[in-house]
Design a protein around this motif. Structure first.
Motif, mmCIF file in Angstrom:
data_model
loop_
_atom_site.group_PDB
_atom_site.id
_atom_site.type_symbol
_atom_site.label_atom_id
_atom_site.label_comp_id
_atom_site.label_asym_id
_atom_site.label_seq_id
_atom_site.Cartn_x
_atom_site.Cartn_y
_atom_site.Cartn_z
ATOM 1 N N UNK B 115 0.860 -1.180 0.000
ATOM 2 C CA UNK B 115 0.000 0.000 0.000
ATOM 3 C C UNK B 115 0.894 1.226 0.000
ATOM 4 N N UNK B 116 0.751 2.045 -1.037
ATOM 5 C CA UNK B 116 1.612 3.225 -1.182
ATOM 6 C C UNK B 116 0.814 4.486 -0.918
ATOM 7 N N UNK B 117 0.896 4.998 0.291
ATOM 8 C CA UNK B 117 0.210 6.251 0.599
ATOM 9 C C UNK B 117 0.905 6.881 1.795
ATOM 10 N N UNK B 120 -0.474 5.014 7.249
ATOM 11 C CA UNK B 120 -0.893 3.605 7.263
ATOM 12 C C UNK B 120 -2.420 3.460 7.250
ATOM 13 N N UNK B 121 -2.900 2.317 6.834
ATOM 14 C CA UNK B 121 -4.337 2.077 6.721
ATOM 15 C C UNK B 121 -4.817 1.079 7.770
ATOM 16 N N UNK B 122 -5.698 1.527 8.682
ATOM 17 C CA UNK B 122 -6.261 0.589 9.668
ATOM 18 C C UNK B 122 -6.977 -0.586 9.011
ATOM 19 N N UNK B 123 -7.703 -0.329 7.934
ATOM 20 C CA UNK B 123 -8.483 -1.407 7.322
ATOM 21 C C UNK B 123 -7.612 -2.379 6.543
ATOM 22 N N UNK B 124 -6.396 -2.005 6.202
ATOM 23 C CA UNK B 124 -5.495 -2.932 5.502
ATOM 24 C C UNK B 124 -4.358 -3.436 6.383
ATOM 25 N N UNK B 125 -4.402 -3.117 7.673
ATOM 26 C CA UNK B 125 -3.333 -3.643 8.527
ATOM 27 C C UNK B 125 -3.490 -5.164 8.598
ATOM 28 N N UNK B 129 1.432 -4.488 3.101
ATOM 29 C CA UNK B 129 2.537 -3.766 3.729
ATOM 30 C C UNK B 129 2.439 -2.303 3.338
ATOM 31 N N UNK B 130 2.415 -1.434 4.325
ATOM 32 C CA UNK B 130 2.366 -0.006 4.070
ATOM 33 C C UNK B 130 3.756 0.518 3.769
ATOM 34 N N UNK B 180 -8.548 2.338 -0.677
ATOM 35 C CA UNK B 180 -7.802 2.891 0.450
ATOM 36 C C UNK B 180 -6.478 3.503 0.001
ATOM 37 N N UNK B 181 -6.265 3.577 -1.302
ATOM 38 C CA UNK B 181 -5.054 4.201 -1.809
ATOM 39 C C UNK B 181 -4.423 3.342 -2.884
ATOM 40 N N UNK B 182 -3.405 3.897 -3.554
ATOM 41 C CA UNK B 182 -2.741 3.152 -4.633
ATOM 42 C C UNK B 182 -1.993 1.950 -4.063
ATOM 43 N N UNK B 183 -2.139 0.827 -4.743
ATOM 44 C CA UNK B 183 -1.420 -0.375 -4.323
ATOM 45 C C UNK B 183 -0.490 -0.835 -5.433
#
Lengths: 271, 271
Positions: B115-117, B120-125, B129-130, B180-183
């Motif tokens: 995850x590139x943003x 960090x993303x709570x829903x993708x933890x 990998x952030x 949730x952002x660019x991956x």
């Protein structure tokens, strides 16, 4: 002193809802206010809406006041150092000193996520509601428009008394081909919602989709406002608070006054 | 007695890996074998591959033997009644009596999710990998093809001794615009993988993407097989076992023999 608007994402699974409650209950507001205290902000956060235990948010707006000198652009990083992994701040901006995250919101949008496949998904548990039987999409498409516009939504709400009239701007079905199977999303956008209203609407729509009630039956719920006429509340884990919108001029630090909530929607910052 | 091939999805977060280990450690195999015993199957499951603690699977193949009369199509539902929420069976089919989920596999595919943003993303933890800094995609695109083909991959593996030659069929970058952002996804497909190989490759590729090492530096790792030349192992939560493929004729209940692993890939059943 600055008034700051932040957007926060959270996984609702580990929270007893958004609103601060009695001590010992872990809430989104409680965690956020704890972090605010750590960066020198006033430890009081006002949210655009309420979410129940288990309900998630992609971009929940909160406002708070910050006396210190920390640059606004650094606020997310500063707060995230003190926030738990299931709650993070995505962005921050300075707004008018009398900006109010709840009162100034033009609308709120929610999504309810359904996973339609034969077996439940471990990777989507707590993130979507699994529906193992096919849904009648035509019946759902017939039912959704009945909810649009100004109605008394008390018949879908929970523990609500008093004024139940709300206005729903959008209510639509979105099909999505997820990697874990076909999904169906129910999207709702309205000025504001009663407590439990979205989950009550979704639970009732599920009965429509499963052929347990007619689309037409929604009319009577709106007319009579009797909760017993509606379906059971859909479980929280499929529900996401998506975003809220504010009038553009209320998002400027120099603006004052209460704003005009009837102006066109300005989306919140997502940078 | 039937030999049955099932596909299972799991959230690796709560497991100490796939393989049964010492008592008291919760593993995918242990949970599955417990459920097999409950439906009258022989309580021994053989998986197509191994995954570490925290690594997920979308469709991990397992085989086992079933003396009872339960219809094959009912096996997923029967097993799922006894399986925990983070491990579910998606499909089942009868295969040749000597079918082997590990030995017969033509290839395995993995994805690593980044995850590139900025935050960090709570829903993708636990799901991705952030990476908070931009990655040099051109450098990654230069590095990935160097891994293709037959090489000694010991320099990327963990605690491996002996034969390290493996063949990688595909290694590519996939950009995805998640909600949730660019991956960025790193996709790997190969006949088989050494223990820890994918995470070692991803950790090294991350160093390439962050400008900490050159794409060319991967050559020396492959030539010398020295783990100290590679980057650190990427954390498990971004890694997904996607699927394995088998020769079509091995997926038929009447077939026998060892099959020819050089035949074109037949994807596993996903119904």
């Amino acid at each position: 002193m600055r008034r700051v608007l932040i957007l926060a994402e959270y996984d609702g699974t580990g929270f007893a809802g958004l609103q601060r409650q009695r001590p010992g209950l872990r809430t989104v507001q409680g965690e956020l206010e704890g972090a605010l205290g750590r960066i020198g902000a006033l430890p009081k956060a006002v949210a655009a809406g309420r979410t129940d235990a288990g309900v998630h948010a992609l971009a929940m707006p909160f406002h708070f006041d910050l006396p210190g000198r920390i640059p606004t652009a650094r606020i997310p990083e500063a707060l995230n150092r003190f926030l738990p992994q299931d709650l993070k701040v995505l962005s921050a901006r300075e707004v008018a000193p009398d900006f109010h995250a709840r009162k100034d919101a033009l609308w709120r949008a929610y999504r309810y996520r359904l996973l339609l496949r034969p077996h439940p998904s471990p990777l989507l548990r707590g993130r979507a509601l699994w529906v193992g039987r096919p849904l009648d999409l035509a019946a759902l498409r017939e039912a959704l428009p009945l909810l649009l516009g100004r109605h008394n939504f008390l018949g879908f709400a929970r523990e609500e008394v008093g004024e139940g009239v709300r206005e729903l701007y959008e209510a639509r079905l979105e099909a999505a081909e997820g990697e874990l199977g076909p999904e169906l999303h129910l999207y709702f956008r309205g000025r504001s919602f009663l407590r439990g209203q979205v989950r009550g609407m979704v639970g009732t729509l599920l009965e429509v989709g499963l052929g347990k009630r007619s689309p037409e039956s929604l009319r009577r719920i709106l007319e009579e406002g009797d909760r017993r006429l509606a379906g059971p509340s859909a479980p929280p884990q499929g529900l996401y608070f998506l975003e809220a919108a504010y009038p553009e001029e209320r998002l400027s630090p120099s603006a004052t006054g209460s704003g005009d909530p009837r102006r066109p929607a300005g989306r919140p910052p997502r940078s």
